[in-house]
Motif scaffolding. Structure first.
Motif, PDB file in Angstrom:
ATOM      1  N   ASN A   7       0.848  -1.199   0.000  1.00 44.36           N
ATOM      2  CA  ASN A   7       0.000   0.000   0.000  1.00 44.36           C
ATOM      3  C   ASN A   7       0.878   1.241   0.000  1.00 44.36           C
ATOM      4  N   GLY A   8       0.481   2.227  -0.794  1.00 48.22           N
ATOM      5  CA  GLY A   8       1.231   3.461  -0.862  1.00 48.22           C
ATOM      6  C   GLY A   8       2.382   3.432  -1.855  1.00 48.22           C
ATOM      7  N   ARG A   9       2.670   2.311  -2.427  1.00 50.26           N
ATOM      8  CA  ARG A   9       3.749   2.183  -3.404  1.00 50.26           C
ATOM      9  C   ARG A   9       3.143   1.911  -4.765  1.00 50.26           C
ATOM     10  N   ARG A  10       3.717   2.500  -5.782  1.00 51.92           N
ATOM     11  CA  ARG A  10       3.227   2.267  -7.131  1.00 51.92           C
ATOM     12  C   ARG A  10       3.680   0.927  -7.684  1.00 51.92           C
ATOM     13  N   GLY A  11       4.789   0.411  -7.194  1.00 54.50           N
ATOM     14  CA  GLY A  11       5.303  -0.857  -7.673  1.00 54.50           C
ATOM     15  C   GLY A  11       6.805  -0.927  -7.510  1.00 54.50           C
ATOM     16  N   LYS A  12       7.332  -2.124  -7.699  1.00 58.26           N
ATOM     17  CA  LYS A  12       8.756  -2.388  -7.546  1.00 58.26           C
ATOM     18  C   LYS A  12       9.375  -2.579  -8.929  1.00 58.26           C
ATOM     19  N   ILE A  13      10.403  -1.793  -9.219  1.00 63.05           N
ATOM     20  CA  ILE A  13      11.048  -1.823 -10.529  1.00 63.05           C
ATOM     21  C   ILE A  13      12.531  -2.116 -10.366  1.00 63.05           C
ATOM     22  N   LEU A  14      13.037  -2.997 -11.223  1.00 59.85           N
ATOM     23  CA  LEU A  14      14.465  -3.285 -11.306  1.00 59.85           C
ATOM     24  C   LEU A  14      14.977  -2.723 -12.628  1.00 59.85           C
ATOM     25  N   VAL A  37      12.644   1.479  -6.495  1.00 58.46           N
ATOM     26  CA  VAL A  37      13.554   1.151  -7.587  1.00 58.46           C
ATOM     27  C   VAL A  37      14.856   0.564  -7.054  1.00 58.46           C
ATOM     28  N   SER A  38      15.290  -0.515  -7.688  1.00 57.56           N
ATOM     29  CA  SER A  38      16.627  -1.043  -7.453  1.00 57.56           C
ATOM     30  C   SER A  38      17.307  -1.136  -8.808  1.00 57.56           C
ATOM     31  N   ALA A  39      18.615  -1.315  -8.803  1.00 56.51           N
ATOM     32  CA  ALA A  39      19.354  -1.291 -10.057  1.00 56.51           C
ATOM     33  C   ALA A  39      20.455  -2.331 -10.077  1.00 56.51           C
ATOM     34  N   ALA A  40      20.797  -2.751 -11.293  1.00 58.51           N
ATOM     35  CA  ALA A  40      21.895  -3.678 -11.523  1.00 58.51           C
ATOM     36  C   ALA A  40      22.657  -3.214 -12.757  1.00 58.51           C
ATOM     37  N   SER A  41      23.947  -3.539 -12.804  1.00 57.97           N
ATOM     38  CA  SER A  41      24.807  -3.019 -13.862  1.00 57.97           C
ATOM     39  C   SER A  41      24.994  -3.959 -15.047  1.00 57.97           C
ATOM     40  N   ASP A  42      24.477  -5.186 -14.950  1.00 60.36           N
ATOM     41  CA  ASP A  42      24.605  -6.126 -16.058  1.00 60.36           C
ATOM     42  C   ASP A  42      23.553  -7.222 -15.936  1.00 60.36           C
ATOM     43  N   GLY A  43      23.460  -8.038 -16.977  1.00 66.57           N
ATOM     44  CA  GLY A  43      22.433  -9.070 -17.019  1.00 66.57           C
ATOM     45  C   GLY A  43      22.534 -10.101 -15.906  1.00 66.57           C
ATOM     46  N   LEU A  51      15.599 -12.505  -9.004  1.00 65.22           N
ATOM     47  CA  LEU A  51      15.212 -13.687  -8.227  1.00 65.22           C
ATOM     48  C   LEU A  51      15.020 -13.353  -6.761  1.00 65.22           C
ATOM     49  N   THR A  52      15.819 -12.441  -6.247  1.00 64.49           N
ATOM     50  CA  THR A  52      15.726 -12.040  -4.845  1.00 64.49           C
ATOM     51  C   THR A  52      14.533 -11.126  -4.600  1.00 64.49           C
ATOM     52  N   GLU A  53      14.345 -10.142  -5.488  1.00 61.36           N
ATOM     53  CA  GLU A  53      13.348  -9.091  -5.264  1.00 61.36           C
ATOM     54  C   GLU A  53      11.982  -9.380  -5.887  1.00 61.36           C
ATOM     55  N   VAL A  54      11.932 -10.196  -6.921  1.00 59.85           N
ATOM     56  CA  VAL A  54      10.719 -10.462  -7.687  1.00 59.85           C
ATOM     57  C   VAL A  54       9.973  -9.148  -7.974  1.00 59.85           C
ATOM     58  N   PRO A  55      10.568  -8.322  -8.831  1.00 59.20           N
ATOM     59  CA  PRO A  55       9.960  -7.019  -9.116  1.00 59.20           C
ATOM     60  C   PRO A  55       8.697  -7.143  -9.958  1.00 59.20           C
ATOM     61  N   ASP A  56       7.916  -6.065  -9.953  1.00 61.33           N
ATOM     62  CA  ASP A  56       6.744  -5.986 -10.824  1.00 61.33           C
ATOM     63  C   ASP A  56       7.177  -5.784 -12.266  1.00 61.33           C
ATOM     64  N   LEU A  57       8.297  -5.066 -12.432  1.00 59.29           N
ATOM     65  CA  LEU A  57       8.780  -4.707 -13.762  1.00 59.29           C
ATOM     66  C   LEU A  57      10.298  -4.705 -13.780  1.00 59.29           C
ATOM     67  N   ILE A  58      10.864  -5.281 -14.832  1.00 59.40           N
ATOM     68  CA  ILE A  58      12.290  -5.173 -15.109  1.00 59.40           C
ATOM     69  C   ILE A  58      12.428  -4.284 -16.338  1.00 59.40           C
ATOM     70  N   ILE A  59      13.237  -3.241 -16.213  1.00 57.13           N
ATOM     71  CA  ILE A  59      13.582  -2.396 -17.350  1.00 57.13           C
ATOM     72  C   ILE A  59      15.031  -2.716 -17.682  1.00 57.13           C
ATOM     73  N   THR A  60      15.284  -3.211 -18.884  1.00 52.74           N
ATOM     74  CA  THR A  60      16.638  -3.600 -19.244  1.00 52.74           C
ATOM     75  C   THR A  60      17.078  -3.008 -20.572  1.00 52.74           C
ATOM     76  N   ASP A  61      18.336  -2.633 -20.614  1.00 52.44           N
ATOM     77  CA  ASP A  61      18.977  -2.234 -21.855  1.00 52.44           C
ATOM     78  C   ASP A  61      19.260  -3.511 -22.637  1.00 52.44           C
ATOM     79  N   ILE A  62      19.393  -3.412 -23.953  1.00 51.65           N
ATOM     80  CA  ILE A  62      19.759  -4.589 -24.747  1.00 51.65           C
ATOM     81  C   ILE A  62      21.266  -4.779 -24.767  1.00 51.65           C
ATOM     82  N   ASN A  63      21.988  -3.724 -25.089  1.00 47.26           N
ATOM     83  CA  ASN A  63      23.428  -3.827 -25.310  1.00 47.26           C
ATOM     84  C   ASN A  63      24.196  -3.684 -24.005  1.00 47.26           C
ATOM     85  N   MET A  64      24.578  -4.838 -23.414  1.00 44.29           N
ATOM     86  CA  MET A  64      25.375  -4.872 -22.188  1.00 44.29           C
ATOM     87  C   MET A  64      26.429  -5.952 -22.339  1.00 44.29           C
TER      88      MET A  64
END
Length: 136
Positions: A7-14, A37-43, A51-64
């Motif tokens: 409640n009160g959160r729009r969602g969890k994004i990686l 929001v959490s972040a990672a630097s590579d695939g 796997l740890t966070e089970v986000p609602d949405l993953i936003i990923t770049d293609i070229n890494m």
């Protein structure tokens, strides 16, 4: 099943992006829009975080380096724990790369640079879709 969105959160994004400036900017802007929001630097680290966070949405770049965004997407789509996680792919390589991402299982794809207001609307709709899957 526990609710993925508190409640009160729009969602969890990686955000998975190797460019530190892009990653930090996306994380800051999405955080200011009310997302957790959490972040990672590579695939590889992105997959581990998913796997740890089970986000609602993953936003990923293609070229890494190492595991690229398409390989990450395919791995996410095979993981039972992440079946209800939406994936948005961002790319600087235009329409062909975006089409490949959608064919590989992305819920949406967008080219960089993008209009942030349109981007946030896409994020909102993908998280809303995720919420309905969880609560439905």
């Amino acid at each position: 099943m526990k609710q993925a969105v508190k409640n009160g959160r729009r969602g969890k994004i990686l955000v998975v992006e190797d460019n530190v400036d892009s990653r930090d900017l996306l994380a800051k802007l999405l955080g200011m829009s009310g997302y957790e929001v959490s972040a990672a630097s590579d695939g590889e680290s992105g997959y581990a975080a998913a796997l740890t966070e089970v986000p609602d949405l993953i936003i990923t770049d293609i070229n890494m380096p190492g595991m690229d965004g398409i390989a990450l997407l395919r791995k996410v789509r095979l993981e039972r724990l992440l079946t209800r996680t939406a994936v948005l792919v961002v790319t600087a390589f235009g329409g062909e790369a975006a089409r490949e991402a959608v064919e590989a299982g992305a819920d949406a794809a967008t080219a960089k640079p993008f209009d942030f207001n349109h981007f946030v609307e896409t994020v909102r709709s993908l998280v809303f879709m995720r919420r309905n899957l969880v609560n439905g």
